[in-house]
Design a protein around this motif. Sequence first.
Motif, mmCIF file in Angstrom:
data_model
loop_
_atom_site.group_PDB
_atom_site.id
_atom_site.type_symbol
_atom_site.label_atom_id
_atom_site.label_comp_id
_atom_site.label_asym_id
_atom_site.label_seq_id
_atom_site.Cartn_x
_atom_site.Cartn_y
_atom_site.Cartn_z
ATOM 1 N N HIS A 192 1.029 -1.152 0.020
ATOM 2 C CA HIS A 192 -0.109 0.126 -0.281
ATOM 3 C C HIS A 192 0.886 1.315 0.001
ATOM 4 O O HIS A 192 2.086 1.205 0.016
ATOM 5 C CB HIS A 192 -1.014 0.079 1.265
ATOM 6 N N LEU A 193 0.191 2.415 -0.341
ATOM 7 C CA LEU A 193 1.030 3.845 -0.295
ATOM 8 C C LEU A 193 0.107 4.522 1.053
ATOM 9 O O LEU A 193 -1.015 4.230 1.354
ATOM 10 C CB LEU A 193 0.869 4.433 -1.447
ATOM 11 N N HIS A 241 5.473 -0.145 0.299
ATOM 12 C CA HIS A 241 6.501 -0.950 1.285
ATOM 13 C C HIS A 241 5.843 -2.187 1.523
ATOM 14 O O HIS A 241 4.751 -2.446 1.979
ATOM 15 C CB HIS A 241 6.766 -0.044 2.486
ATOM 16 N N MET A 242 6.610 -3.348 1.502
ATOM 17 C CA MET A 242 6.510 -4.670 1.772
ATOM 18 C C MET A 242 7.721 -5.641 1.795
ATOM 19 O O MET A 242 8.564 -5.113 1.249
ATOM 20 C CB MET A 242 5.480 -5.170 0.896
ATOM 21 N N GLY A 243 7.616 -6.752 2.647
ATOM 22 C CA GLY A 243 9.051 -7.152 2.340
ATOM 23 C C GLY A 243 8.501 -8.941 2.828
ATOM 24 O O GLY A 243 7.584 -9.310 3.380
ATOM 25 N N ALA A 244 9.553 -9.584 2.385
ATOM 26 C CA ALA A 244 9.338 -11.143 2.631
ATOM 27 C C ALA A 244 10.636 -11.744 3.142
ATOM 28 O O ALA A 244 12.020 -11.108 2.721
ATOM 29 C CB ALA A 244 9.285 -11.838 1.264
ATOM 30 N N THR A 265 -5.055 4.762 3.819
ATOM 31 C CA THR A 265 -3.919 4.274 3.123
ATOM 32 C C THR A 265 -4.507 3.920 1.506
ATOM 33 O O THR A 265 -5.782 4.128 1.026
ATOM 34 C CB THR A 265 -3.709 2.747 3.535
ATOM 35 N N SER A 266 -3.885 3.774 0.646
ATOM 36 C CA SER A 266 -4.164 3.467 -0.703
ATOM 37 C C SER A 266 -3.372 2.101 -1.107
ATOM 38 O O SER A 266 -2.278 1.935 -1.281
ATOM 39 C CB SER A 266 -3.500 4.474 -1.821
#
Length: 274
Positions: A192-193, A241-244, A265-266
């Motif tokens: 999301h943003l 923003h995201m992570g693994a 959020t978007s």
Amino acid sequence: MQRITTRYSSSPRHVDGATTDELRSQFLIESLFAEGEFRGSYIHDDRMLVAGAVPGDDDLVPSGFEVLGTESLLEHREAGIINLGGPGSVVVDGTAHDLDNFDTIYVGRGSEIAVRGKGARFYLVSALAHTTYPTRVILRSEVEPVVISDDRGAGARRLYRVIWGGGEPTCQLQMGFTVLEPHSVWNTLPPHLHPRRTEVYLYTDVPADARVMHFMGEPSNTRHLVVADGEAVIAPAWSIHMGAGTAPYSFVWAMAGENTDYGDTSGVPVTELR
């Protein structure tokens, strides 16, 4: 010892053709935690300040902030401080508040702070404040997590909101942490943003031989950073923003900006990422 670096505002064009070193220099905050030191980064996006404070045998007292133009850290600011290590205390205006692992304290504008407790590891996020709200301790044991199930993918997690718009008031700071369930790797999916806020992710509990692959950039122009334990990533308003992770981990999220509406959020469908 005290060391504060500065990160200037960036635009989406910063990632066009950027090398790995250039991306890391602009968006990754490394080496935040060192015993006996207060290390931080002043971020021009929404004027956030993030820091690591690791007391040794003596109290660690941050003071003299040339980058802020003040002698006191919180002269014009509020702060959230979370303990990511062993038992310790945050001293606010002479009163000690004990914090265990993942306990948090909110400190209002104008207070003087110090940290103590060898083995504790404090992470601080500060934002500009227009008024003063009371200091308060938020214990992990007292926070009801938001349980996010993911039967299809690998993103099951527990989200703890400790400083946010649905709780006690703050000027603009929001803060919490997320713990992944066993066998899950994704920390935020879909991404999301926050068009009206800046967010910072601080990764913790990452084993020494593991890393988190953090994805950033515009949805149509993504990039990635390889992140180790104790490192933070700046997400400007235009960046996903995201992570693994390659092993179990947790992360602390913190935001500042236009409002304290947690739901502002978007979302970005995975199918739109490029």
